[in-house]
Enzyme design. Structure first.
Site, mmCIF file in Angstrom:
data_model
loop_
_atom_site.group_PDB
_atom_site.id
_atom_site.type_symbol
_atom_site.label_atom_id
_atom_site.label_comp_id
_atom_site.label_asym_id
_atom_site.label_seq_id
_atom_site.Cartn_x
_atom_site.Cartn_y
_atom_site.Cartn_z
ATOM 1 C CB SER A 1 -0.887 0.008 1.253
ATOM 2 O OG SER A 1 -1.520 1.260 1.426
ATOM 3 C CE1 TYR B 1 -3.576 -2.251 5.865
ATOM 4 C CE2 TYR B 1 -2.689 -0.131 5.224
ATOM 5 C CZ TYR B 1 -3.301 -1.317 4.894
ATOM 6 O OH TYR B 1 -3.618 -1.573 3.584
#
Length: 254
Positions: free
Chosen positions: A138, A148
Site C-alpha cells: 500500500s 498497518y
C-alpha cells in the site's frame, strides 16, 4: 496450464485478481474464509472463462489456516506458479486504542501469512525454474503512523529482499502499492468514514490496480505503484521528514 493461488479472493482486489488471471487462461486456487462465497465466485468465474477454479477455505490469521494453504503450495501435483498475497484488513483504531487480539490478527494476516506462504511456494518454483510471488502492499508503506503502515512497509522490504535472493533463478517477486481502491473494504463501520473524507479522483478502480500489478509481474518489476498521482505522492512522502508523517491516525487499508 499455469496455476495461480490468490488469497483474499472472495471480494475486492482478490476477486479481481482471480478474474483477470482466469480470463488470461490461468487456473486459479481461491483462498478466503467463507466457503460459500468462494463457491459462488468459483462457479461464476469457471462458467464465464472456462478456466478451472479450486476453492480453499482458510483463515490466514490462524496457524491451521496458513498451514492448509502452505500444504497446497508445496503439492507436486498441479503446482502453483503464481502466489498472490492479497488478504488483509484494517481495524480503524490506533495502536493505543486497539486490543491485543486485533493487533495480533493484523500482524498474522499482513506479515506472518505472506512470509509463510512465500516460504512454502518458492522452493518448488525455483526448482522448476519459473514462478512469481506478488505481495499487495500500500502507499501507506511510505507513512509511519500506524501498525498497518508498518506492516505494509515490511511487505515492500520483504519483496525487495526476495527479489535479490531470487535473481537468476527464473522466479520473481513483486510488490504493488495501491492507494485508496473502490472495494467493499471501506464499507465497514470502522472505515466507512474514509469514503467521505477523500475526494472521488483519488479512488482507484480494482481493474486498474490489478492490471498494473500483473503487468509488473510479467516484466519482473520489483515495486509498482498503479497510479502516477500516487507514485508522485510516494516520492514526496519519502522525502518528507518522518516526524511529519508520524501522526496519530486510524489504521486503514486499500
Amino acid at each position: 496450464m499455469a496455476i495461480a493461488l490468490v488469497t483474499g479472493a472472495s471480494a475486492g482486489l482478490g476477486e479481481e485478481f482471480a478474474w483477470q488471471l482466469a480470463t488470461a487462461g490461468h487456473d486459479v486456487v481461491l483462498v478466503a474464509r467463507s466457503r460459500d462465497r468462494l463457491s459462488e465466485v468459483a462457479e461464476v468465474l469457471t462458467s464465464a472463462t472456462g478456466s478451472g477454479a479450486e476453492i480453499l477455505p482458510a483463515d490466514l490469521t490462524t496457524e491451521e489456516g496458513r498451514e492448509a494453504v502452505a500444504a497446497r503450495l508445496t503439492a507436486d501435483e498441479r503446482p502453483v506458479s503464481l502466489l498472490v498475497n492479497n488478504a488483509g484488513f484494517g481495524i480503524g483504531a490506533s495502536f493505543l486504542d486497539s486490543t491485543w487480539d486485533q493487533e495480533r490478527a493484523l500482524l498474522d494476516i499482513h506479515v506472518t501469512a505472506p512470509m509463510r506462504l512465500a516460504h512454502a511456494a518458492l522452493p518448488g518454483m525455483v526448482a522448476r525454474g519459473h514462478g512469481a510471488v506478488l505481495n499487495v502492499s500500500s502507499v501507506a508503506a511510505h507513512l509511519g503512523n500506524s501498525t498497518y503502515a508498518a506492516h505494509k512497509r515490511w511487505a515492500v522490504d520483504f519483496t525487495q529482499a526476495l527479489a535479490g535472493q531470487l535473481a537468476g533463478t527464473g522466479v520473481t517477486a513483486t510488490a504493488v502499492l495501491p492507494g485508496l481502491v473502490r472495494t467493499r473494504f471501506h464499507d465497514s463501520d470502522a472505515l466507512s468514514h474514509m469514503r467521505h473524507e477523500f475526494p472521488e479522483p483519488v479512488w482507484l478502480d480494482p481493474e486498474r490496480v490489478v492490471t498494473s500489478a500483473l503487468a509488473a509481474v510479467r516484466r519482473g518489476q520489483t515495486v509498482v505503484t498503479p497510479s502516477v498521482g500516487y507514485a508522485l505522492a510516494g516520492s514526496v512522502l519519502r522525502a518528507v521528514p518522518q516526524r511529519v508523517t508520524r501522526g496519530r491516525r486510524s489504521q486503514q487499508r486499500d
